[in-house]
Design an enzyme around this catalytic site. Structure first.
Site, PDB file in Angstrom:
ATOM      1  N   LYS A   1       0.833  -1.207   0.000  1.00  0.00           N
ATOM      2  CA  LYS A   1       0.000   0.000   0.000  1.00  0.00           C
ATOM      3  C   LYS A   1       0.870   1.261   0.000  1.00  0.00           C
ATOM      4  O   LYS A   1       0.595   2.204  -0.721  1.00  0.00           O
ATOM      5  CB  LYS A   1      -0.917   0.036   1.238  1.00  0.00           C
TER       6      LYS A   1
ATOM      7  N   ARG B   1      -9.693   0.978   8.795  1.00  0.00           N
ATOM      8  CA  ARG B   1      -9.354  -0.422   9.020  1.00  0.00           C
ATOM      9  C   ARG B   1     -10.496  -1.178   9.673  1.00  0.00           C
ATOM     10  O   ARG B   1     -10.384  -2.380   9.899  1.00  0.00           O
ATOM     11  CB  ARG B   1      -8.149  -0.499   9.963  1.00  0.00           C
TER      12      ARG B   1
ATOM     13  N   ARG C   1      11.783  -7.007   4.319  1.00  0.00           N
ATOM     14  CA  ARG C   1      11.788  -5.597   4.729  1.00  0.00           C
ATOM     15  C   ARG C   1      12.608  -5.424   6.009  1.00  0.00           C
ATOM     16  O   ARG C   1      13.395  -4.485   6.125  1.00  0.00           O
ATOM     17  CB  ARG C   1      10.341  -5.139   4.946  1.00  0.00           C
TER      18      ARG C   1
ATOM     19  N   ARG D   1      11.143  -1.886  11.793  1.00  0.00           N
ATOM     20  CA  ARG D   1       9.924  -1.606  12.552  1.00  0.00           C
ATOM     21  C   ARG D   1       9.758  -2.665  13.633  1.00  0.00           C
ATOM     22  O   ARG D   1       9.948  -3.843  13.384  1.00  0.00           O
ATOM     23  CB  ARG D   1       8.720  -1.647  11.600  1.00  0.00           C
TER      24      ARG D   1
ATOM     25  N   ARG E   1      -0.897  -9.113  13.210  1.00  0.00           N
ATOM     26  CA  ARG E   1      -1.427  -8.044  12.345  1.00  0.00           C
ATOM     27  C   ARG E   1      -2.376  -8.647  11.310  1.00  0.00           C
ATOM     28  O   ARG E   1      -3.379  -8.051  10.953  1.00  0.00           O
ATOM     29  CB  ARG E   1      -0.281  -7.288  11.671  1.00  0.00           C
TER      30      ARG E   1
HETATM   31  P1  ADP Z   1       0.695  -2.360   8.089  1.00  0.00           P
HETATM   32  O1  ADP Z   1      -0.343  -2.017   7.051  1.00  0.00           O
HETATM   33  O2  ADP Z   1       1.956  -2.864   7.480  1.00  0.00           O
HETATM   34  O3  ADP Z   1       0.187  -3.255   9.188  1.00  0.00           O
HETATM   35  P2  ADP Z   1       0.769   0.404   9.163  1.00  0.00           P
HETATM   36  O4  ADP Z   1       2.022   1.177   9.080  1.00  0.00           O
HETATM   37  O5  ADP Z   1      -0.386   0.828   8.326  1.00  0.00           O
HETATM   38  O6  ADP Z   1       1.191  -1.092   8.869  1.00  0.00           O
HETATM   39  O7  ADP Z   1       0.250   0.361  10.687  1.00  0.00           O
HETATM   40  C1  ADP Z   1       1.087  -0.017  11.736  1.00  0.00           C
HETATM   41  C2  ADP Z   1       0.280  -0.128  13.041  1.00  0.00           C
HETATM   42  O8  ADP Z   1      -0.308   1.154  13.353  1.00  0.00           O
HETATM   43  C3  ADP Z   1      -0.919  -1.082  13.012  1.00  0.00           C
HETATM   44  O9  ADP Z   1      -0.550  -2.420  13.258  1.00  0.00           O
HETATM   45  C4  ADP Z   1      -1.782  -0.499  14.148  1.00  0.00           C
HETATM   46  O10 ADP Z   1      -1.264  -0.820  15.422  1.00  0.00           O
HETATM   47  C5  ADP Z   1      -1.596   1.010  13.952  1.00  0.00           C
HETATM   48  N1  ADP Z   1      -2.606   1.586  13.036  1.00  0.00           N
HETATM   49  C6  ADP Z   1      -2.358   2.265  11.881  1.00  0.00           C
HETATM   50  N2  ADP Z   1      -3.501   2.668  11.298  1.00  0.00           N
HETATM   51  C7  ADP Z   1      -4.507   2.220  12.090  1.00  0.00           C
HETATM   52  C8  ADP Z   1      -5.920   2.285  12.026  1.00  0.00           C
HETATM   53  N3  ADP Z   1      -6.538   2.906  11.017  1.00  0.00           N
HETATM   54  N4  ADP Z   1      -6.636   1.696  13.017  1.00  0.00           N
HETATM   55  C9  ADP Z   1      -6.049   1.074  14.039  1.00  0.00           C
HETATM   56  N5  ADP Z   1      -4.717   0.961  14.166  1.00  0.00           N
HETATM   57  C10 ADP Z   1      -3.935   1.529  13.212  1.00  0.00           C
END
Ligand code: ADP
Length: 205
Positions: free
Chosen positions: A13, A88, A125, A137, A148
């Site tokens: 993404k 999400r 990664r 990360r 996740r």
């Molecule tokens: P990825 O899509 O690789 O899991 P992101 O960088 O989008 O990683 O998100 C990392 C973390 O940030 C998520 O696992 C969650 O803990 C938090 N997070 C990000 N966006 C949201 C969201 N919209 N709702 C809830 N938690 C979020």
């Protein structure tokens, strides 16, 4: 151009969001990046979300929706945005509609990638960050990725049907090359924009 990118962790993404933001000259809003910035800066919000993030759990809907509503209230989003990582959950999707008021999304792009490939990508990664001397990360490990993915399956997967029923969903094979994916998205977006324009009331109507 008001776009949402959907897809599991590791689906690519961020890569597509960056390209789209450049191409359409709108900001790339990654909620993961916003939260990681807050954690690094040790703000109140950062302290609130840190442990859940590193455990691979979702942050509460209310917190996320207010983070995004504040960001969307900034003037650089006037001509649109590429949202990456939000919504999400269905509750977040409803909060997004409220934050956008009468404006509608142009489209929602879903990147589809199978689980085996996701594990391979996240491991690569983490390794890449290691060799580049950067901090990987905290949530880029196989064990946390599993969590996740569970959160994705439980909460986020349903958004695909939600946006499909609104006629906004564009499904794309996320296992093609980044160039091919970008080209497929671009083709679909032309159609989405035409659809949106023809749905707009004309002057005098
Ligand atoms: P990825 O899509 O690789 O899991 P992101 O960088 O989008 O990683 O998100 C990392 C973390 O940030 C998520 O696992 C969650 O803990 C938090 N997070 C990000 N966006 C949201 C969201 N919209 N709702 C809830 N938690 C979020």
């Amino acid at each position: 151009m008001r776009l949402v990118l959907l897809g599991p962790p590791g689906a690519g993404k961020g890569t597509q969001a960056k390209r789209l933001a450049e191409r359409h000259q709108v900001p790339h809003l990654s909620t993961g990046d916003i939260l990681r910035f807050e954690v690094k800066a040790a703000t109140e919000l950062g302290r609130q979300v840190e442990s859940k993030m590193s455990a691979g759990e979702l942050i509460d809907d209310d917190i996320m929706s207010s983070v995004v509503a504040n960001r969307l209230a900034q003037p650089d989003t006037m001509n649109g945005f590429i949202l990456d990582g939000y919504p999400r959950t269905i509750r977040q999707a409803i909060a997004l509609e409220e934050a956008l008021r009468s404006q509608s999304l142009t489209a929602v792009v879903e990147l589809m990638v199978d689980e085996e490939e996701l594990f391979a990508r996240i491991e690569a990664r983490a390794k890449e960050a290691g060799t580049a001397g950067e901090d990987a990360r905290a949530d880029d490990t196989s064990a946390i990725l599993r969590k996740r993915l569970v959160a994705f399956g439980r909460e986020t997967r349903a958004l695909s049907a939600f946006y499909e029923s609104c006629g906004l969903l564009i499904k794309v094979d996320g296992q093609a090359s980044a160039e091919e994916i970008a080209a497929t998205i671009a083709d679909h977006l032309v159609e989405a924009l035409v659809r949106q324009r023809s749905a707009m009331p004309r002057k005098g109507e």
